[in-house]
Design a protein around this motif. Structure first.
Motif, PDB file in Angstrom:
ATOM      1  N   LEU A 178       9.929   4.438  -3.453  1.00 50.51           N
ATOM      2  CA  LEU A 178       8.486   4.319  -3.674  1.00 50.51           C
ATOM      3  C   LEU A 178       8.152   4.746  -5.096  1.00 50.51           C
ATOM      4  O   LEU A 178       8.873   5.547  -5.699  1.00 50.51           O
TER       5      LEU A 178
ATOM      6  N   TYR B 228       6.601   6.815  -7.938  1.00 49.06           N
ATOM      7  CA  TYR B 228       6.219   8.231  -8.014  1.00 49.06           C
ATOM      8  C   TYR B 228       5.624   8.479  -9.394  1.00 49.06           C
ATOM      9  O   TYR B 228       6.229   8.136 -10.415  1.00 49.06           O
ATOM     10  N   PRO B 229       4.414   9.066  -9.470  1.00 51.11           N
ATOM     11  CA  PRO B 229       3.742   9.189 -10.765  1.00 51.11           C
ATOM     12  C   PRO B 229       4.372  10.260 -11.652  1.00 51.11           C
ATOM     13  O   PRO B 229       4.686  11.350 -11.183  1.00 51.11           O
TER      14      PRO B 229
ATOM     15  N   PRO C 271      -0.737   7.652   2.059  1.00 54.46           N
ATOM     16  CA  PRO C 271      -0.468   6.208   2.031  1.00 54.46           C
ATOM     17  C   PRO C 271       0.339   5.724   3.231  1.00 54.46           C
ATOM     18  O   PRO C 271       0.129   4.607   3.702  1.00 54.46           O
TER      19      PRO C 271
ATOM     20  N   ILE D 239      -8.063   3.755  -7.533  1.00 53.41           N
ATOM     21  CA  ILE D 239      -9.137   3.246  -6.685  1.00 53.41           C
ATOM     22  C   ILE D 239     -10.029   4.400  -6.228  1.00 53.41           C
ATOM     23  O   ILE D 239     -11.255   4.277  -6.147  1.00 53.41           O
ATOM     24  N   GLY D 240      -9.383   5.550  -5.943  1.00 50.09           N
ATOM     25  CA  GLY D 240     -10.155   6.732  -5.557  1.00 50.09           C
ATOM     26  C   GLY D 240     -11.146   7.129  -6.641  1.00 50.09           C
ATOM     27  O   GLY D 240     -12.314   7.429  -6.361  1.00 50.09           O
TER      28      GLY D 240
ATOM     29  N   TRP E 199       0.023  10.343 -15.943  1.00 51.35           N
ATOM     30  CA  TRP E 199      -1.194   9.611 -15.545  1.00 51.35           C
ATOM     31  C   TRP E 199      -1.773   8.810 -16.696  1.00 51.35           C
ATOM     32  O   TRP E 199      -2.306   7.707 -16.490  1.00 51.35           O
TER      33      TRP E 199
ATOM     34  N   ALA F 262       0.840  -1.209   0.000  1.00 53.25           N
ATOM     35  CA  ALA F 262       0.000   0.000   0.000  1.00 53.25           C
ATOM     36  C   ALA F 262       0.868   1.249   0.000  1.00 53.25           C
ATOM     37  O   ALA F 262       0.566   2.232  -0.678  1.00 53.25           O
ATOM     38  N   GLU F 263       1.968   1.222   0.746  1.00 51.75           N
ATOM     39  CA  GLU F 263       2.841   2.389   0.803  1.00 51.75           C
ATOM     40  C   GLU F 263       3.616   2.538  -0.511  1.00 51.75           C
ATOM     41  O   GLU F 263       3.729   3.637  -1.056  1.00 51.75           O
TER      42      GLU F 263
ATOM     43  N   VAL G  18       2.933   1.545  -3.646  1.00 52.04           N
ATOM     44  CA  VAL G  18       2.158   1.964  -4.822  1.00 52.04           C
ATOM     45  C   VAL G  18       1.171   3.091  -4.504  1.00 52.04           C
ATOM     46  O   VAL G  18       0.441   3.526  -5.388  1.00 52.04           O
ATOM     47  N   GLY G  19       1.159   3.551  -3.227  1.00 52.67           N
ATOM     48  CA  GLY G  19       0.136   4.489  -2.792  1.00 52.67           C
ATOM     49  C   GLY G  19      -0.064   5.676  -3.716  1.00 52.67           C
ATOM     50  O   GLY G  19      -1.191   6.046  -4.037  1.00 52.67           O
ATOM     51  N   SER G  20       1.025   6.288  -4.195  1.00 49.92           N
ATOM     52  CA  SER G  20       0.879   7.493  -5.010  1.00 49.92           C
ATOM     53  C   SER G  20       0.459   7.189  -6.442  1.00 49.92           C
ATOM     54  O   SER G  20       0.119   8.098  -7.187  1.00 49.92           O
ATOM     55  N   VAL G  21       0.498   5.922  -6.848  1.00 49.11           N
ATOM     56  CA  VAL G  21       0.188   5.585  -8.241  1.00 49.11           C
ATOM     57  C   VAL G  21      -1.125   4.800  -8.361  1.00 49.11           C
ATOM     58  O   VAL G  21      -2.008   5.168  -9.139  1.00 49.11           O
ATOM     59  N   VAL G  22      -1.264   3.727  -7.582  1.00 47.04           N
ATOM     60  CA  VAL G  22      -2.445   2.870  -7.714  1.00 47.04           C
ATOM     61  C   VAL G  22      -3.638   3.416  -6.928  1.00 47.04           C
ATOM     62  O   VAL G  22      -4.776   3.359  -7.401  1.00 47.04           O
ATOM     63  N   ALA G  23      -3.370   3.990  -5.742  1.00 48.74           N
ATOM     64  CA  ALA G  23      -4.492   4.432  -4.899  1.00 48.74           C
ATOM     65  C   ALA G  23      -5.402   5.449  -5.597  1.00 48.74           C
ATOM     66  O   ALA G  23      -6.622   5.349  -5.471  1.00 48.74           O
ATOM     67  N   PRO G  24      -4.857   6.450  -6.362  1.00 51.09           N
ATOM     68  CA  PRO G  24      -5.785   7.365  -7.044  1.00 51.09           C
ATOM     69  C   PRO G  24      -6.734   6.651  -8.006  1.00 51.09           C
ATOM     70  O   PRO G  24      -7.880   7.093  -8.184  1.00 51.09           O
TER      71      PRO G  24
ATOM     72  N   SER H 122      -0.181  13.173  -7.061  1.00 51.26           N
ATOM     73  CA  SER H 122      -1.304  12.287  -6.731  1.00 51.26           C
ATOM     74  C   SER H 122      -2.362  13.050  -5.947  1.00 51.26           C
ATOM     75  O   SER H 122      -3.565  12.911  -6.208  1.00 51.26           O
TER      76      SER H 122
ATOM     77  N   MET I  75      -6.175  13.867  -7.504  1.00 50.49           N
ATOM     78  CA  MET I  75      -7.359  13.401  -6.798  1.00 50.49           C
ATOM     79  C   MET I  75      -8.176  14.581  -6.279  1.00 50.49           C
ATOM     80  O   MET I  75      -9.404  14.492  -6.166  1.00 50.49           O
TER      81      MET I  75
ATOM     82  N   TRP J 228      -5.831   6.198   1.805  1.00 44.62           N
ATOM     83  CA  TRP J 228      -4.776   5.541   1.037  1.00 44.62           C
ATOM     84  C   TRP J 228      -4.246   6.476  -0.064  1.00 44.62           C
ATOM     85  O   TRP J 228      -3.036   6.592  -0.282  1.00 44.62           O
TER      86      TRP J 228
END
Lengths: 464, 334
Positions: free
Chosen positions: A164, A166-167, B73, A97-98, A170, A86-87, A89-95, B297, B301, B69
């Motif tokens: 980590l 970093y995007p 994160p 999901i958002g 997009w 989660a940490e 991929v947080g900045s790339v995958v989480a958005p 990010s 968002m 998240w």
């Protein structure tokens, strides 16, 4: 007792995600089917479409609830069990999901209220529109979750900063190199799976001599989908495979149980791949078949498993047998579609009983294909959780083994109860059939009539 | 940018959480009050007051968790393992009560089991959410940016107290919601329940307000140092006034106002907790700035939230409007 937390967490995620995917796969297809029925009803005014829409909506409601509750679990499991993932991929995958929450979950969940409870409250056109919105919501949900999964398979548009992701771009993150095949492959799988269930229910009624008008509509629509979309899916699946050969060669080597890249690869129909001995036992194969399929040349060479260090190889059994199960089901689907189309073309009134009997048992096939396909793609990505960047064993939360074991047992018990009850209730709704009065509002005299008309607010024929 | 972006996101997550607490709070509250209904018809009516909405309401839970998240994160990766058991138990409880909405209508012989699943799931989910809140407020052990405590660190008397407080608060929200949506025996019973529930909730808020500054120095400093005390004093004062107003409205037979007054109490209580912990997202060590996602990010968002969330709120309001008015007995499902 000593628990290995990573193994337990993997079993837990495999279990919860497999349980979950059954329901969205069904509801993606079913919402589109119901929306189609309602649009046909609006256009033609034929009662049979209305009865079918209301019947399938009841089953949809049960399935959707199971999908929602098991999906919420997943959105938290990324953090509870896989916090390092989660940490990372947080900045790339989480958005991604958002955006799934904002463009899909709210849409589905809110308009579902109108779809299930709105018959008495809104005019027919708004109800039809709500069904279409729910179907669109399920599509958007698939879009974002497959973008996220595809990025884990073929990461793009990022760089590593402080260890980590970093995007950077997009569009490259969302439309990463495997997304444009993975999305249609999954959507078509969902539509085909639902078509098989619809076909199977129609066949079950025809065999029992019940609901002939409804059954005919279900049979024709189901067969049409299989006969036309089935071959399209075969093409999309093949293209997806070629894409995987390019970007994830180790996965393809595991699927084909291909060990040595120096020889043209045979198409292995059956074998027992022995990972220790690095060869196949009991192999039955067509020489040079896999080379022809993957490189489009009889002498073509592609990487074998021995080209990868043992710690970088995926397990072979899951991808190998999963792929064969998926393709086998696909072939059966297309055959069912074509034979059914021929039978209907030959004699529209009576469909042979042996064909109906086969169809009545065919309902689980789509689910088997979907689960097998996901085993292929997820196990085939191992030992990585994000291909080439983060190993699964490094992605786990700092958890005590016993807590993961405890929650795994709880998930098995709770999901076991829910699954048994859900299947039982859906089966009971199906046995009852369209026009059953169990959960019809008592204020309506005839369930087949548009309810606005029953309330004197509209006309008998909607859509005018 | 570097400074205020995480602050904006802290506010957005806070708003998502309070939206969730209020919206799912009243439908979980219906579940908590379920065992007190005498007849099956009454339970049908109670469930019908929330049946079209519960799924949309629960989606705010995904926005809260997913939003955490997206925007933070590192906080998400610390909080979830730290509160592992209460989070998983909450999710399993929500599974039971969520499917009960559908199963209950198709079940015939087994209906009372799904009544029990609905009530028990709601109760356990509410209690777990209180424990999660308490577990967060009391602080989490962090080393090198990762959770470094034990699996049962959250299990304290304070967390249990918060759990009971949330159960009582949700029951109050549920009871006041029933005043809006029902009449007859269901509404009468709800009104009879609401007054003792209100008093109990106020008692719990008072205990938490005293306990936290006594037990945690950082919270005492935040509230009682000068000049903070002058700026912050209105929060508890307004809370007491709102509670008195709700009590008056309940006694004078108002139908809408008690619910919105209770929502006000929840917002004020949440504001109080936010004042106690800001800028820490994971007290007592990780701030919103230390746990923030990459700026691109958070910005992407943020655009999503600015443009999409008003649309979401619009169609949610539309559905609440379609299903406005009292639920008539027997008015049904599908």
């Amino acid at each position: 007792m000593d628990f290995d937390p990573v193994t337990l967490a993997r079993i837990q995620f495999a279990f919860t995600v497999s349980f979950h995917i059954i329901f969205p796969a069904f509801t993606i297809g079913l919402s589109a089917f119901i929306a189609t029925l309602e649009l046909l009803w609006l256009k033609t005014g034929r009662d049979v479409y209305h009865r079918l829409a209301r019947f399938w909506t009841k089953i949809f409601a049960v399935s959707f609830a199971m999908g929602v509750v098991s999906g919420i679990v997943l959105s938290y499991q990324f953090g509870t069990n896989w916090s390092r993932y989660a940490e990372f991929v947080g900045s790339v995958v989480a958005p991604l999901i958002g955006f799934e929450v904002l463009t899909a979950f709210f849409l589905e969940a809110t308009f579902l209220g109108i779809m299930l409870f709105g018959w008495n409250r809104v005019p027919p056109w708004l109800h039809v529109l709500s069904c279409c919105v729910v179907a669109f919501g399920t599509f958007m949900s698939a879009f974002w979750i497959l973008a996220a999964n595809s990025w884990m398979q073929t990461p793009a548009g990022f760089e590593l900063r402080d260890g980590l992701a970093y995007p950077l771009d997009w569009l490259k993150i969302i439309f990463n190199p495997s997304f444009h095949w993975r999305l249609p492959h999954m959507l078509l799988a969902a539509y085909l799976t639902t078509s098989l269930v619809v076909l199977s229910v129609g066949a079950r009624y025809l065999l029992a001599g019940k609901f002939p008008e409804e059954s005919r509509v279900m049979m024709v629509m189901g067969i049409g989908m299989l006969a036309i979309v089935g071959p399209v899916q075969a093409f999309v699946g093949d293209s997806h495979g070629l894409n995987t050969a390019h970007y994830q060669p180790a996965k393809i080597a595991a699927i084909e149980a291909h060990w040595d890249s120096k020889e043209p690869a045979p198409l292995v129909l059956f074998a027992w791949p022995d990972e220790k001995a690095e060869k196949n036992l009991y192999e039955i194969s067509i020489p040079r078949g896999a080379s022809l399929m993957i490189t489009h040349s009889l002498d073509g060479l592609f990487p074998g498993l021995k080209d990868f260090a043992p710690q970088d190889r995926p397990p072979v059994l899951g991808p190998f047998f999963g792929f064969r199960a998926m393709v086998g089901v696909g072939v059966v689907m297309i055959l069912l579609g074509w034979i059914g189309a021929w039978l209907i073309y030959r004699d529209e009134e009576t469909i042979t009983r042996w064909y109906l009997r086969i169809c009545s048992w065919a309902w689980p096939l789509g689910f088997i294909a979907i689960l097998s396909g996901w085993v292929v793609t997820e196990q085939g990505r191992q030992p990585w959780v994000v291909d080439g960047l983060l190993r699964t064993e490094d992605a786990m939360s700092p958890l005590a083994g016993w807590t993961v074991a405890l929650t795994l047992v709880l998930f098995l018990i709770v999901y076991g109860i829910i699954f048994a009850a859900g299947i039982y209730f859906m089966n009971r709704l199906i046995t009852r059939g369209p026009g059953g009065t169990l959960i019809e509002p008592p204020s309506t005299e005839r369930p087949s009539r548009p309810l606005a008309a029953a309330h004197g607010e509209g006309q008998m024929t909607p859509g005018s | 940018m570097e400074w205020y972006l995480p602050v904006i996101w802290g506010v957005i997550i806070g708003v998502a959480v309070i939206m969730y607490v209020v919206l799912d709070g009243f439908d979980l509250g219906i579940g908590i009050l379920f065992p007190f209904a005498k007849e099956e018809r009454e339970r049908d009516t109670m469930m019908n007051t929330v049946a079209p909405f519960w799924d949309g309401n629960e989606t705010w839970l995904i926005l809260g968790g997913g939003g955490l998240w997206v925007a933070f994160p590192k906080a998400y990766a610390v909080v979830m393992p730290a509160l592992y058991l209460p989070v998983i138990i909450m999710l399993l409880a929500l599974v039971f009560r969520g499917v009960a909405f559908e199963f209950r209508w198709v079940a015939m012989g087994s209906r009372r089991w799904w009544n029990a699943a609905f009530a028990g799931g709601s109760l356990v989910a509410a209690f777990s959410q209180g424990v999660i809140l308490g577990g967060l407020v009391q602080g989490i052990t962090v080393k090198n940016g990762a959770f470094a405590g034990g699996p049962l660190d959250w299990a304290t008397p304070f967390a249990a107290l918060c759990g009971i407080g949330v159960v009582l608060g949700y029951a109050l929200l549920g009871a006041t919601w029933l005043l809006i949506k029902t009449d007859g025996v269901v509404a009468e019973r709800a009104r009879a329940h609401a007054i003792p529930l209100l008093l109990a909730v106020m008692a719990m808020m008072a205990v938490v307000s005293l306990w936290t500054p006594i037990a945690f120095d950082r919270i005492a400093t935040r509230w009682f140092s000068r000049p903070n005390i002058f700026f912050l004093a209105p929060v508890p004062i307004v809370t007491v006034l709102v509670a008195l107003a709700v009590l008056h409205w309940l006694k004078s037979g108002r139908e809408m106002l008690p619910f919105f007054g209770t929502v006000g109490l929840f917002v004020l209580g949440f504001l109080g907790l936010a004042i106690s912990t800001f800028p820490y997202l994971v007290p007592p060590s990780l701030t919103v700035w230390q746990t923030a996602a990459a700026a691109p990010s958070q910005i992407l968002m943020l655009f999503g939230v600015i443009f999409l969330l008003p649309v979401v709120l619009g169609y949610m309001a539309f559905v609440y409007w379609i299903f406005r008015g009292k639920v008539r007995e027997g008015e049904g499902y599908h």
